[in-house]
Design a protein around this motif. Structure first.
Motif, PDB file in Angstrom:
ATOM      1  N   VAL A 225       9.684  12.769 -53.330  1.00 52.77           N
ATOM      2  CA  VAL A 225       9.363  11.396 -52.978  1.00 52.77           C
ATOM      3  C   VAL A 225      10.641  10.772 -52.448  1.00 52.77           C
ATOM      4  CG1 VAL A 225       8.774   9.110 -53.874  1.00 52.77           C
ATOM      5  CG2 VAL A 225       7.449  11.085 -54.587  1.00 52.77           C
ATOM      6  N   PHE A 226      10.555  10.266 -51.223  1.00 51.21           N
ATOM      7  CA  PHE A 226      11.665   9.552 -50.613  1.00 51.21           C
ATOM      8  C   PHE A 226      11.375   8.069 -50.767  1.00 51.21           C
ATOM      9  CE2 PHE A 226      11.729  13.673 -48.708  1.00 51.21           C
ATOM     10  CZ  PHE A 226      13.073  13.963 -48.515  1.00 51.21           C
ATOM     11  N   VAL A 227      12.266   7.369 -51.458  1.00 44.28           N
ATOM     12  CA  VAL A 227      12.103   5.939 -51.702  1.00 44.28           C
ATOM     13  C   VAL A 227      12.889   5.198 -50.630  1.00 44.28           C
ATOM     14  CG1 VAL A 227      12.407   4.063 -53.359  1.00 44.28           C
ATOM     15  CG2 VAL A 227      11.940   6.382 -54.176  1.00 44.28           C
ATOM     16  N   HIS A 228      12.228   4.243 -49.962  1.00 43.89           N
ATOM     17  CA  HIS A 228      12.873   3.501 -48.880  1.00 43.89           C
ATOM     18  C   HIS A 228      13.574   2.262 -49.411  1.00 43.89           C
ATOM     19  CE1 HIS A 228      11.113   6.040 -45.878  1.00 43.89           C
ATOM     20  NE2 HIS A 228       9.916   5.884 -46.429  1.00 43.89           N
ATOM     21  N   GLY A 229      14.717   1.984 -48.832  1.00 46.10           N
ATOM     22  CA  GLY A 229      15.495   0.810 -49.196  1.00 46.10           C
ATOM     23  C   GLY A 229      15.443  -0.235 -48.104  1.00 46.10           C
ATOM     24  N   ARG A 230      16.404  -1.105 -48.093  1.00 40.88           N
ATOM     25  CA  ARG A 230      16.479  -2.182 -47.095  1.00 40.88           C
ATOM     26  C   ARG A 230      16.571  -1.593 -45.689  1.00 40.88           C
ATOM     27  NH1 ARG A 230      17.882  -7.165 -49.577  1.00 40.88           N
ATOM     28  NH2 ARG A 230      18.501  -6.852 -51.725  1.00 40.88           N
ATOM     29  N   GLY A 231      15.839  -2.187 -44.758  1.00 42.75           N
ATOM     30  CA  GLY A 231      15.890  -1.759 -43.374  1.00 42.75           C
ATOM     31  C   GLY A 231      15.181  -0.445 -43.099  1.00 42.75           C
ATOM     32  N   GLY A 232      14.464   0.104 -44.085  1.00 42.18           N
ATOM     33  CA  GLY A 232      13.704   1.326 -43.886  1.00 42.18           C
ATOM     34  C   GLY A 232      14.479   2.605 -44.126  1.00 42.18           C
ATOM     35  N   SER A 233      15.767   2.511 -44.442  1.00 45.57           N
ATOM     36  CA  SER A 233      16.535   3.727 -44.686  1.00 45.57           C
ATOM     37  C   SER A 233      16.114   4.348 -46.029  1.00 45.57           C
ATOM     38  CB  SER A 233      18.029   3.423 -44.708  1.00 45.57           C
ATOM     39  OG  SER A 233      18.333   2.555 -45.786  1.00 45.57           O
ATOM     40  N   VAL A 234      16.254   5.659 -46.116  1.00 51.03           N
ATOM     41  CA  VAL A 234      15.914   6.337 -47.366  1.00 51.03           C
ATOM     42  C   VAL A 234      17.022   6.066 -48.370  1.00 51.03           C
ATOM     43  CG1 VAL A 234      15.558   8.574 -48.471  1.00 51.03           C
ATOM     44  CG2 VAL A 234      14.557   8.127 -46.227  1.00 51.03           C
ATOM     45  N   THR A 235      16.654   5.506 -49.504  1.00 54.47           N
ATOM     46  CA  THR A 235      17.608   5.194 -50.549  1.00 54.47           C
ATOM     47  C   THR A 235      17.831   6.392 -51.460  1.00 54.47           C
ATOM     48  OG1 THR A 235      16.938   2.895 -50.529  1.00 54.47           O
ATOM     49  CG2 THR A 235      18.069   3.646 -52.485  1.00 54.47           C
ATOM     50  N   ARG A 236      16.751   7.125 -51.750  1.00 54.88           N
ATOM     51  CA  ARG A 236      16.855   8.195 -52.745  1.00 54.88           C
ATOM     52  C   ARG A 236      15.760   9.217 -52.532  1.00 54.88           C
ATOM     53  NH1 ARG A 236      18.099  11.192 -56.806  1.00 54.88           N
ATOM     54  NH2 ARG A 236      18.878  10.381 -58.750  1.00 54.88           N
ATOM     55  N   ARG A 237      16.078  10.500 -52.697  1.00 55.75           N
ATOM     56  CA  ARG A 237      15.081  11.575 -52.719  1.00 55.75           C
ATOM     57  C   ARG A 237      14.928  12.005 -54.172  1.00 55.75           C
ATOM     58  NH1 ARG A 237      16.154  17.696 -51.165  1.00 55.75           N
ATOM     59  NH2 ARG A 237      17.324  17.369 -53.066  1.00 55.75           N
ATOM     60  N   ILE A 238      13.677  12.017 -54.647  1.00 57.35           N
ATOM     61  CA  ILE A 238      13.402  12.341 -56.046  1.00 57.35           C
ATOM     62  C   ILE A 238      12.424  13.513 -56.085  1.00 57.35           C
ATOM     63  CG2 ILE A 238      12.528  11.465 -58.238  1.00 57.35           C
ATOM     64  CD1 ILE A 238      13.067   8.608 -57.115  1.00 57.35           C
ATOM     65  N   VAL A 239      12.752  14.539 -56.855  1.00 54.29           N
ATOM     66  CA  VAL A 239      11.839  15.662 -57.049  1.00 54.29           C
ATOM     67  C   VAL A 239      10.877  15.269 -58.169  1.00 54.29           C
ATOM     68  CG1 VAL A 239      11.619  18.117 -57.574  1.00 54.29           C
ATOM     69  CG2 VAL A 239      13.644  17.281 -56.361  1.00 54.29           C
ATOM     70  N   CYS A 240       9.560  15.380 -57.886  1.00 55.40           N
ATOM     71  CA  CYS A 240       8.541  14.914 -58.820  1.00 55.40           C
ATOM     72  C   CYS A 240       7.564  16.022 -59.188  1.00 55.40           C
ATOM     73  CB  CYS A 240       7.727  13.785 -58.181  1.00 55.40           C
ATOM     74  SG  CYS A 240       8.692  12.345 -57.753  1.00 55.40           S
ATOM     75  N   GLU A 241       6.998  15.866 -60.364  1.00 56.67           N
ATOM     76  CA  GLU A 241       5.917  16.734 -60.835  1.00 56.67           C
ATOM     77  C   GLU A 241       4.665  15.869 -60.989  1.00 56.67           C
ATOM     78  OE1 GLU A 241       4.946  19.475 -64.742  1.00 56.67           O
ATOM     79  OE2 GLU A 241       6.273  17.756 -64.959  1.00 56.67           O
ATOM     80  N   LYS A 242       3.559  16.308 -60.403  1.00 55.93           N
ATOM     81  CA  LYS A 242       2.305  15.565 -60.564  1.00 55.93           C
ATOM     82  C   LYS A 242       1.817  15.721 -62.000  1.00 55.93           C
ATOM     83  CE  LYS A 242      -1.887  16.969 -59.268  1.00 55.93           C
ATOM     84  NZ  LYS A 242      -3.059  17.315 -58.464  1.00 55.93           N
ATOM     85  N   ARG A 243       1.553  14.601 -62.673  1.00 55.16           N
ATOM     86  CA  ARG A 243       1.050  14.619 -64.048  1.00 55.16           C
ATOM     87  C   ARG A 243      -0.445  14.324 -64.092  1.00 55.16           C
ATOM     88  NH1 ARG A 243       4.105  16.986 -67.669  1.00 55.16           N
ATOM     89  NH2 ARG A 243       3.295  15.612 -69.227  1.00 55.16           N
ATOM     90  N   TRP A 244      -0.923  13.433 -63.210  1.00 55.11           N
ATOM     91  CA  TRP A 244      -2.344  13.095 -63.152  1.00 55.11           C
ATOM     92  C   TRP A 244      -2.653  12.510 -61.778  1.00 55.11           C
ATOM     93  CZ3 TRP A 244      -3.229   7.993 -62.083  1.00 55.11           C
ATOM     94  CH2 TRP A 244      -2.239   7.075 -62.437  1.00 55.11           C
ATOM     95  N   GLN A 245      -3.921  12.553 -61.413  1.00 51.97           N
ATOM     96  CA  GLN A 245      -4.385  11.919 -60.178  1.00 51.97           C
ATOM     97  C   GLN A 245      -5.780  11.388 -60.414  1.00 51.97           C
ATOM     98  OE1 GLN A 245      -4.254  14.285 -56.592  1.00 51.97           O
ATOM     99  NE2 GLN A 245      -4.962  12.592 -55.323  1.00 51.97           N
ATOM    100  N   LYS A 246      -5.987  10.128 -60.040  1.00 48.77           N
ATOM    101  CA  LYS A 246      -7.306   9.498 -60.114  1.00 48.77           C
ATOM    102  C   LYS A 246      -7.521   8.768 -58.804  1.00 48.77           C
ATOM    103  CE  LYS A 246     -10.288   6.818 -63.000  1.00 48.77           C
ATOM    104  NZ  LYS A 246     -11.016   5.846 -62.787  1.00 48.77           N
ATOM    105  N   ASP A 247      -8.363   9.357 -57.966  1.00 51.69           N
ATOM    106  CA  ASP A 247      -8.601   8.829 -56.627  1.00 51.69           C
ATOM    107  C   ASP A 247      -7.273   8.720 -55.890  1.00 51.69           C
ATOM    108  OD1 ASP A 247     -11.355   8.705 -57.177  1.00 51.69           O
ATOM    109  OD2 ASP A 247     -11.120   6.728 -58.085  1.00 51.69           O
ATOM    110  N   GLU A 248      -6.937   7.509 -55.392  1.00 48.07           N
ATOM    111  CA  GLU A 248      -5.716   7.367 -54.602  1.00 48.07           C
ATOM    112  C   GLU A 248      -4.464   7.142 -55.444  1.00 48.07           C
ATOM    113  OE1 GLU A 248      -7.232   3.256 -55.272  1.00 48.07           O
ATOM    114  OE2 GLU A 248      -8.190   5.069 -54.549  1.00 48.07           O
ATOM    115  N   LEU A 249      -4.603   7.067 -56.768  1.00 47.72           N
ATOM    116  CA  LEU A 249      -3.466   6.859 -57.665  1.00 47.72           C
ATOM    117  C   LEU A 249      -2.951   8.188 -58.199  1.00 47.72           C
ATOM    118  CD1 LEU A 249      -4.816   3.832 -59.712  1.00 47.72           C
ATOM    119  CD2 LEU A 249      -3.224   3.780 -57.787  1.00 47.72           C
TER     120      LEU A 249
END
Length: 123
Positions: free
Chosen positions: A74-98
């Protein structure tokens, strides 16, 4: 189950989930991008809430829902649209679009504060 009992059950379930979390969640409302680990696909997302150890993401109502891998970036965007941080994630649950994710490496306090304090209105 009547309407009142249904709402009560949903509130109780959310309360139980908060008790199980390692860190409290705060509303984030951050734009971001989910990228598959092999870089074969990516999707725009919104980060609804976040803690130092995880987040709740959304693709947006009515979005075509992808078949998510177990781990992704997951790339989190900061001010001005620049990427602030890249985070490695594990999916724990999914319900529809969440989607609920756990961060493989917990964010340090300074990074977390910077991400949730960044101004999302610049996007």
């Amino acid at each position: 189950m009547n309407r009142f009992a249904s709402k009560l059950q949903a509130s109780f379930t959310r309360f139980q989930m908060e008790l199980r979390r390692a860190d409290p969640r705060v509303q984030a409302y951050r734009p971001g991008r989910m990228v598959w680990p092999d870089l074969s696909a990516s999707r725009d997302i919104s980060i609804l809430d976040m803690s130092q150890s995880g987040a709740k993401l959304t693709f947006g109502e009515g979005a075509i829902l992808p078949d998510l891998p177990g781990e992704f970036y997951v790339f989190v965007h900061g001010r001005g649209g620049s990427v602030t941080r890249r985070i490695v994630c594990e999916k724990r649950w999914q319900k529809d679009e969440l989607v609920g994710v756990r961060f493989i490496q917990r964010l340090d306090e300074a990074d977390f504060e910077r991400l949730v304090a960044a101004d999302p209105s610049a996007h």
